[in-house]
Scaffold this active site. Structure first.
Site: not given
Ligand code: GNR
Ligand code: NI
Length: 167
Positions: A46, A51, A91-92, A133-134, A137
């Protein structure tokens, strides 16, 4: 298409609150495609616009094994939740860190697709964690916020050290 640079914790831009997208046009569809390319290249399941330094309510995801089911959601909202579930997350924007996070087991989600059409569905299991999670963000929230202050401060120190060493 283009691969966009991903911001890393503790970059303050990851704390920005995303604004709703009012016009879903070709420029926004191009952003969707760039975010998908960035997510697949990373690789991740995702990615939120936050981000890549864009404070707009847009998420992309693909939890398929075959990585051939790109999905996007503009202005995603959680309508209701049910149950609780703990899963390991990464997480990226926090590379190398994997920790258990407790979230709702299932969520009912509404948003708009790439044509601007309203869509609504129920997400369970891993997809439920991924979408929560997204959406976090977009609210300027990171999964490390659910960890203890001690763990989070260790992760921040390590990230700053790595940035200094430019590795
Ligand atoms: O690639 C990712 N894996 C992941 C694993 C468990 C829960 C959430 C995620 S999302 C993450 C990519 C990312 O950072 N999205 O914001
Ligand atoms: Ni993330």
């Amino acid at each position: 298409m283009a691969i966009l640079p991903i911001l890393h914790f503790p970059d303050p831009r990851l704390r920005d609150k995303a604004r709703a997208v009012t016009t879903i046009d070709d420029e926004h569809r191009r952003l969707v495609d760039d975010m998908l390319e960035t997510m697949y290249a990373a690789p991740g399941v995702g990615l939120a616009a936050t981000q890549v330094g864009i404070a707009k309510q847009l998420i992309v995801f693909d939890i398929s094994e075959t990585r051939d089911t790109p999905q996007c959601l503009f202005n995603p909202q959680v309508l209701s939740t049910d149950g609780i579930s703990e899963r390991e997350e990464g997480c990226l924007s926090v590379p190398g860190v994997y920790e258990a996070v407790t979230r709702a087991e299932s969520v009912r989600v509404r948003g708009r697709d790439r044509e601007g059409k309203t869509v609504e569905f129920e997400a369970k299991g891993f997809l439920s964690h991924c979408i929560q999670h997204e959406i976090d963000h977009l609210d300027g929230k990171l999964f490390v916020d659910y960890l203890s202050g001690l763990k989070r401060s260790r992760i921040r120190k390590q990230a700053l050290k790595r940035r200094r060493e430019k590795s």
